[in-house]
Scaffold this active site. Structure first.
Site, PDB file in Angstrom:
ATOM      1  N   CYS A  91      36.687  34.096  34.940  1.00  0.00           N
ATOM      2  CA  CYS A  91      37.884  34.483  35.709  1.00  0.00           C
ATOM      3  C   CYS A  91      38.667  33.249  36.096  1.00  0.00           C
ATOM      4  O   CYS A  91      39.875  33.312  36.300  1.00  0.00           O
ATOM      5  CB  CYS A  91      37.507  35.297  36.928  1.00  0.00           C
ATOM      6  SG  CYS A  91      36.091  34.667  37.793  1.00  0.00           S
ATOM      7  N   GLU A 151      37.512  40.971  42.997  1.00  0.00           N
ATOM      8  CA  GLU A 151      37.859  39.717  42.310  1.00  0.00           C
ATOM      9  C   GLU A 151      38.237  40.099  40.894  1.00  0.00           C
ATOM     10  O   GLU A 151      37.398  40.544  40.116  1.00  0.00           O
ATOM     11  CB  GLU A 151      36.659  38.757  42.375  1.00  0.00           C
ATOM     12  CG  GLU A 151      37.063  37.326  42.144  1.00  0.00           C
ATOM     13  CD  GLU A 151      37.204  37.038  40.673  1.00  0.00           C
ATOM     14  OE1 GLU A 151      38.353  37.130  40.161  1.00  0.00           O
ATOM     15  OE2 GLU A 151      36.193  36.762  40.031  1.00  0.00           O
ATOM     16  N   GLU A 156      46.283  38.025  31.319  1.00  0.00           N
ATOM     17  CA  GLU A 156      44.915  37.515  31.146  1.00  0.00           C
ATOM     18  C   GLU A 156      44.350  38.012  29.814  1.00  0.00           C
ATOM     19  O   GLU A 156      44.280  39.214  29.575  1.00  0.00           O
ATOM     20  CB  GLU A 156      44.010  38.001  32.285  1.00  0.00           C
ATOM     21  CG  GLU A 156      42.613  37.420  32.185  1.00  0.00           C
ATOM     22  CD  GLU A 156      41.666  37.900  33.289  1.00  0.00           C
ATOM     23  OE1 GLU A 156      41.049  37.057  33.938  1.00  0.00           O
ATOM     24  OE2 GLU A 156      41.541  39.120  33.473  1.00  0.00           O
TER      25      GLU A 156
END
Ligand code: TXE
Length: 489
Positions: free
Chosen positions: A273, A239, A373
């Site tokens: 996240c 992940e 990100e």
């Protein structure tokens, strides 16, 4: 702490209210410690896999009970060690409690299937079996919840765990493992191996006796882990974050939208996240939404995360601060329009910590701020012509974890559920807020789609399917050959 390489840590008993104080010291595990821990896990596997799954579940329930009992202390430790506000620190612990309770129930399910045979007097079924000792490599942003998700699933499946926490949050890890120890997991079943990614992380992934890896972290590290695990042909759950968008349609309830965006973008200082790092606004409401959002953002109370009035704490580390400030510079250089924030906060309340002003940029579709990100309190706002345009902007990133649409049009909402390229879609709620009884994971560079944490799918990471054929006909029956005779009469 159960057998294995425990960090030789000592927790400072001095006052811990001020930022910058040392909470605890830990020594890093060595290569030898990794060997010792894997040996302990391997030694414990046979007994653990043969422990009836409902009995394993009892231990998970006991751990959940102790976690609840210690929630206040653990939640504060999360806040002290990584800086999220106290309500979120407590939420971090609650997630582990919730998942342990959920996973305990799997001990009484863990269903396989019975399947008809093509031959008479023959039965076929499938069993779910544990893969063996597994490595759990976790980040710092949910230092109790993520270990809780991973360990709960692995332990109920019958796998001894080798838990390698982020080097930024070993204290949370040690306290979590203390809870498991108190709950009574047998020696060797729970092993904490705290240390660096290069020694402990690489060492665990490469070890021949480690039979699966569950990893949450950055994309490049995840790719590296995936490659190393592929050489051993073991299961890997990855992940790796996101660039999650909220789409705001022109019929959205604006109050609801603004509440959601503030929570999604600035909760945990943007270090989730699933954080909302992009807001894609229909052109008809763009000016109004942006105006009101900036106003709210400038009122956000940033400060000491232990203070209950604080709405956003610091970012977790000097590296995170540096990374976010670099992106703010990139934003300015690539001519994204800074609408608010964009700086380190200064003053006595901030100087000893990594406090950043909550930041909003208006960005173009190709801007790095719209694509990469940052993992910090920075929201990029984009303007869309209509629904189709908004979806195409939302999908034009390499990640695919979470997504959201605010609309009162049922048709649009249902289309978005199918159109958004992400593992999770929220309708009229921000991109954050996963619940443990549902699968969690993404697509594209967020990670392979064949594993999902949490929910009924959590077991997939740590088990394999065994197929059983039982022939009670009393004679040799040949599949594919005898079948033709039966069918042909
Ligand atoms: O992650 P790393 P970092 C993203 C986020 C953040 C960036 C870097 O963008 O800014 O990643 O954060 C271990 N073999 N996310 O440096 O390095 C490491 O010790 C095996 C998103 O903290 O990926 C830690 O335990 N393991 C993410 C874990 O990997 C290795 C949450 C994650 O660290 C290793 C965190 C190696 N060679 C960061 N090297 C999310 N998905 O939410 C390091 N590690």
């Amino acid at each position: 702490m159960a057998a294995g390489a425990a960090p030789r840590g000592s927790v400072s008993k001095r006052g811990i209210r001020q930022t910058g104080e040392v909470l605890a010291t830990f020594s890093s595990a060595t290569k030898q410690d990794v060997q010792t821990a894997v040996k302990a896990a391997k030694g414990a596997f046979d007994k653990w896999r043969k422990t009836p799954a409902p009995r394993r579940g009892d231990l998970l329930l006991e751990a959940a009970r102790i976690l609840r009992h210690r929630k206040e202390d653990l939640g504060r430790t999360v806040t002290l060690e990584m800086g999220k506000i106290l309500s979120e620190g407590l939420g971090d612990v609650q997630e582990a409690i919730d998942f342990y309770q959920y996973a305990a129930g799997e001990g009484r399910r863990m269903f396989g299937e019975t399947v008809p045979s093509e031959l008479p007097n023959k039965m076929c079924l499938t069993l779910r079996l544990p893969v063996g000792p597994v490595a759990l490599i976790t980040p710092w942003n949910f230092p109790i919840a993520i270990p809780g998700w991973k360990s709960g699933a692995a332990l109920i499946a019958g796998c001894p765990i080798l838990f390698k926490p982020s080097s930024l949050t070993p204290l949370c890890a040690a306290k979590f493992v203390e809870v498991l120890d108190e709950a009574g997991f047998p020696p060797g079943v729970v092993n904490l191996v705290a240390g660096s990614g290069s020694v402990v992380g690489d060492g665990l992934v490469a070890h021949p006796d480690v039979r699966a890896v569950s990893f949450t972290g950055g994309v490049e590290t995840g790719r590296h882990v995936y490659e190393a695990a592929a050489r051993k042909m073991i299961k890997v759950g990855l992940e790796l974050g996101g660039k999650n968008a909220i789409i705001a349609m022109d019929d959205a309830n604006l109050e609801l939208l603004l509440d959601g965006v503030m929570f999604g973008a600035f909760g945990t200082a943007g270090q989730r996240c699933t954080a909302t790092s992009r807001l894609i606004v229909h052109q008809r409401i763009y000016e109004q939404v942006v105006g009101e959002l900036v106003e709210r953002t400038e009122k956000l109370r940033v400060g000491n995360p232990l203070d209950e009035k604080t709405e956003m704490g610091p970012v977790a580390s000097p590296d995170q601060e540096k990374k976010v400030l670099e992106y703010i510079d990139i934003g300015k250089k690539e001519r994204s329009k800074l609408l608010t924030g964009g700086r380190k906060l200064k003053g006595p309340a901030y100087d000893r910590g990594f406090f950043l002003a909550p930041t909003i940029f208006a960005v173009g579709r190709k801007a790095r701020l719209a694509q990469e990100e940052l993992f910090g309190p920075v929201l990029s706002v984009l303007r869309a012509k209509d629904y189709a345009d908004a979806v195409s902007i939302a999908n034009a990133v390499k990640y695919g974890l979470s997504s959201s649409i605010y609309t009162n049009d049922l048709r649009q909402a249902f289309r978005a559920m199918q159109d958004l390229e992400a593992g999770i879609t929220y309708v009229n709620a921000p991109t954050i807020g996963a619940e443990v009884q549902l699968p969690f994971g993404g697509t594209k560079d967020t990670g392979p789609t064949d594993t999902r944490e949490a929910g009924p799918t959590a077991l997939e990471e740590f088990t394999y399917w065994k197929t059983i054929y039982v022939d009670y006909s009393g004679r040799l029956q040949k599949a594919q050959i005898d079948t033709q005779r039966i069918v042909g009469g």
